[in-house]
Scaffold this motif. Structure first.
Motif, PDB file in Angstrom:
ATOM      1  N   SER A  95       1.123  -1.474  -0.042  1.00 42.02           N
ATOM      2  CA  SER A  95       0.282   0.028  -0.346  1.00 42.02           C
ATOM      3  C   SER A  95       0.330   1.626  -0.137  1.00 42.02           C
ATOM      4  CB  SER A  95      -0.998   0.502   1.278  1.00 42.02           C
ATOM      5  OG  SER A  95      -0.290   0.052   2.094  1.00 42.02           O
ATOM      6  N   SER A  96       1.500   1.635  -1.009  1.00 46.79           N
ATOM      7  CA  SER A  96       3.017   2.740  -0.990  1.00 46.79           C
ATOM      8  C   SER A  96       1.762   3.603  -1.414  1.00 46.79           C
ATOM      9  CB  SER A  96       4.090   2.095  -2.182  1.00 46.79           C
ATOM     10  OG  SER A  96       3.223   2.022  -3.496  1.00 46.79           O
ATOM     11  N   LYS A  97       0.751   4.074  -1.735  1.00 45.16           N
ATOM     12  CA  LYS A  97       0.637   5.078  -2.627  1.00 45.16           C
ATOM     13  C   LYS A  97       0.048   6.045  -1.211  1.00 45.16           C
ATOM     14  CE  LYS A  97      -4.426   4.664  -2.476  1.00 45.16           C
ATOM     15  NZ  LYS A  97      -6.327   4.786  -3.983  1.00 45.16           N
ATOM     16  N   LYS A  98       0.393   7.188  -1.389  1.00 39.48           N
ATOM     17  CA  LYS A  98       0.508   8.738  -0.667  1.00 39.48           C
ATOM     18  C   LYS A  98      -1.512   8.818  -0.112  1.00 39.48           C
ATOM     19  CE  LYS A  98       4.813  10.646  -0.753  1.00 39.48           C
ATOM     20  NZ  LYS A  98       5.929  11.663  -0.864  1.00 39.48           N
ATOM     21  N   ILE A  99      -1.815   8.871   0.926  1.00 37.83           N
ATOM     22  CA  ILE A  99      -3.028   9.010   1.294  1.00 37.83           C
ATOM     23  C   ILE A  99      -3.489  10.503   2.530  1.00 37.83           C
ATOM     24  CG2 ILE A  99      -4.828   8.558   2.776  1.00 37.83           C
ATOM     25  CD1 ILE A  99      -4.450   5.544   2.027  1.00 37.83           C
ATOM     26  N   GLU A 100      -4.211  11.494   1.975  1.00 32.59           N
ATOM     27  CA  GLU A 100      -4.273  13.007   2.370  1.00 32.59           C
ATOM     28  C   GLU A 100      -5.616  12.415   3.774  1.00 32.59           C
ATOM     29  OE1 GLU A 100      -5.093  15.812   0.464  1.00 32.59           O
ATOM     30  OE2 GLU A 100      -2.978  15.759  -0.903  1.00 32.59           O
ATOM     31  N   ILE A 101      -5.421  12.436   4.642  1.00 30.99           N
ATOM     32  CA  ILE A 101      -6.762  11.908   5.547  1.00 30.99           C
ATOM     33  C   ILE A 101      -6.077  13.461   6.671  1.00 30.99           C
ATOM     34  CG2 ILE A 101      -7.111  10.824   7.995  1.00 30.99           C
ATOM     35  CD1 ILE A 101      -4.741   8.966   6.835  1.00 30.99           C
ATOM     36  N   GLY A 102      -7.167  14.275   6.522  1.00 33.77           N
ATOM     37  CA  GLY A 102      -7.417  15.491   7.073  1.00 33.77           C
ATOM     38  C   GLY A 102      -6.153  16.462   6.148  1.00 33.77           C
ATOM     39  N   LYS A 103      -5.662  16.867   7.143  1.00 32.80           N
ATOM     40  CA  LYS A 103      -3.928  18.222   7.412  1.00 32.80           C
ATOM     41  C   LYS A 103      -3.202  16.910   6.433  1.00 32.80           C
ATOM     42  CE  LYS A 103      -2.896  19.537  11.896  1.00 32.80           C
ATOM     43  NZ  LYS A 103      -3.026  21.079  12.593  1.00 32.80           N
ATOM     44  N   LEU A 104      -3.155  16.132   7.498  1.00 32.96           N
ATOM     45  CA  LEU A 104      -2.041  15.359   6.922  1.00 32.96           C
ATOM     46  C   LEU A 104      -2.118  14.268   5.918  1.00 32.96           C
ATOM     47  CD1 LEU A 104       0.345  14.138   9.385  1.00 32.96           C
ATOM     48  CD2 LEU A 104      -0.996  12.307  10.134  1.00 32.96           C
ATOM     49  N   THR A 105      -0.311  14.050   5.605  1.00 34.20           N
ATOM     50  CA  THR A 105      -0.711  13.084   4.309  1.00 34.20           C
ATOM     51  C   THR A 105       0.325  11.895   4.660  1.00 34.20           C
ATOM     52  OG1 THR A 105      -0.559  14.996   1.988  1.00 34.20           O
ATOM     53  CG2 THR A 105       0.743  12.960   2.268  1.00 34.20           C
ATOM     54  N   VAL A 106       0.277  10.349   4.603  1.00 36.88           N
ATOM     55  CA  VAL A 106      -0.008   9.057   5.261  1.00 36.88           C
ATOM     56  C   VAL A 106       0.656   8.754   3.533  1.00 36.88           C
ATOM     57  CG1 VAL A 106       0.014   7.803   6.737  1.00 36.88           C
ATOM     58  CG2 VAL A 106      -1.028  10.033   6.886  1.00 36.88           C
ATOM     59  N   ASP A 107       2.575   8.135   4.150  1.00 36.71           N
ATOM     60  CA  ASP A 107       2.618   7.013   3.104  1.00 36.71           C
ATOM     61  C   ASP A 107       3.041   5.555   4.161  1.00 36.71           C
ATOM     62  OD1 ASP A 107       4.079   5.327   1.884  1.00 36.71           O
ATOM     63  OD2 ASP A 107       4.803   6.482   0.812  1.00 36.71           O
ATOM     64  N   PHE A 108       1.339   5.019   3.991  1.00 37.84           N
ATOM     65  CA  PHE A 108       1.895   3.493   5.058  1.00 37.84           C
ATOM     66  C   PHE A 108       2.349   2.403   4.258  1.00 37.84           C
ATOM     67  CE2 PHE A 108      -2.707   5.306   6.077  1.00 37.84           C
ATOM     68  CZ  PHE A 108      -2.694   5.229   6.855  1.00 37.84           C
ATOM     69  N   GLU A 109       3.314   2.638   3.707  1.00 36.04           N
ATOM     70  CA  GLU A 109       5.288   1.659   2.811  1.00 36.04           C
ATOM     71  C   GLU A 109       6.259   2.537   4.091  1.00 36.04           C
ATOM     72  OE1 GLU A 109       6.577   1.601  -1.018  1.00 36.04           O
ATOM     73  OE2 GLU A 109       6.251  -0.223  -0.803  1.00 36.04           O
ATOM     74  N   THR A 110       6.105   3.840   4.087  1.00 29.49           N
ATOM     75  CA  THR A 110       7.655   3.863   4.488  1.00 29.49           C
ATOM     76  C   THR A 110       7.382   4.889   5.926  1.00 29.49           C
ATOM     77  OG1 THR A 110       6.974   6.043   3.450  1.00 29.49           O
ATOM     78  CG2 THR A 110       8.396   4.953   1.924  1.00 29.49           C
ATOM     79  N   TYR A 111       5.969   4.697   6.842  1.00 37.38           N
ATOM     80  CA  TYR A 111       5.595   4.996   7.379  1.00 37.38           C
ATOM     81  C   TYR A 111       6.720   6.724   8.067  1.00 37.38           C
ATOM     82  CZ  TYR A 111       3.339   0.961   9.454  1.00 37.38           C
ATOM     83  OH  TYR A 111       1.648  -0.059   9.712  1.00 37.38           O
TER      84      TYR A 111
END
Length: 231
Positions: free
Chosen positions: A130-146
């Motif tokens: 799950s490498s794509k970056k996801i925007e959650i609120g004001k946060l941009t998260v990459d769950f692959e690289t944490y």
């Protein structure tokens, strides 16, 4: 398959030796430390797949070692080993960044089961695609690289904060109980006080919400749990 490296931080010589011998018999590569200062130094200057960390240590307590490790953005999995069995001590251990908690005296079978479970969860996380970056609120998260950023600036998050957020996102719009979060993020059935999960949610809200005091993304469902309603 690479041999897993485990650090045992335990000041009781017989306990340290016994754990080391049994882990090595199971095929793990094991190093030891006898106080918190030595353990902290080894964790921060070496690469381990797992740390077994006693709480009542000379020089620096296990809880403080864990906090310092997490402060350095080191997400090496940590299982606390302690004679303390009070629920508040378990809560403190988990909130300081621990991945599991084992109360002495424990059986060899239980120790090995916990070790294997934590290593298995770590491997699963590392092989996630799950490498794509996801925007959650004001946060941009990459769950692959944490990793997480706000407007390009890195935001510090613990591994447990990432995993709680990922679990809520996976069950978006569903109400998730505190027990469900703890069982699925920590991986075993531990009955917490409400404060354990609530404190993690509060920290996440400060990183995600425009107004943490009036959340619009991670919603409290009173008497039931939490729901992530949009990302």
């Amino acid at each position: 398959m690479n041999t897993k490296r485990i650090l045992v931080v335990e000041d009781e010589p017989d306990m340290q030796s016994g754990i080391k011998d049994n882990l090595e018999f199971e095929g793990y590569e094991v190093e030891t430390a006898s106080d918190g200062k030595e353990g902290l130094g080894k964790i921060l200057t070496n690469s381990f797949d797992l740390v077994l960390l006693d709480v009542m240590l000379p020089l620096i307590s296990g809880f403080d070692v864990c906090k310092k490790v997490r402060h350095e953005d080191n997400d090496t999995p940590i299982i606390f080993l302690t004679a303390k069995g009070e629920e508040i001590d378990k809560v403190i251990g988990l909130e300081s960044g621990g991945d599991d908690y084992l109360t002495k005296p424990f059986s060899l079978r239980e120790l090995l089961a916990r070790v294997k479970a934590v290593l298995r969860r770590t491997e699963k996380k590392e092989t996630s695609n799950s490498s794509k970056k996801i925007e959650i609120g004001k946060l941009t998260v990459d769950f692959e690289t944490y990793t997480a950023t706000v407007n390009g600036d890195v935001v510090k998050m613990t591994s447990k904060e990432f995993e709680i957020l990922q679990y809520l996102l996976k069950h978006k719009n569903a109400t998730i109980s505190r027990d469900s979060l703890l069982d699925n993020v920590w991986g075993y059935d531990f009955q917490p006080t409400a404060r354990t999960i609530d404190n993690f949610i509060l920290k996440l809200r400060h990183k995600i919400e425009d107004n943490p005091n009036d959340p619009e993304i991670i919603i409290t469902v009173h008497g039931m749990g939490y729901r992530l309603v949009r990302s």
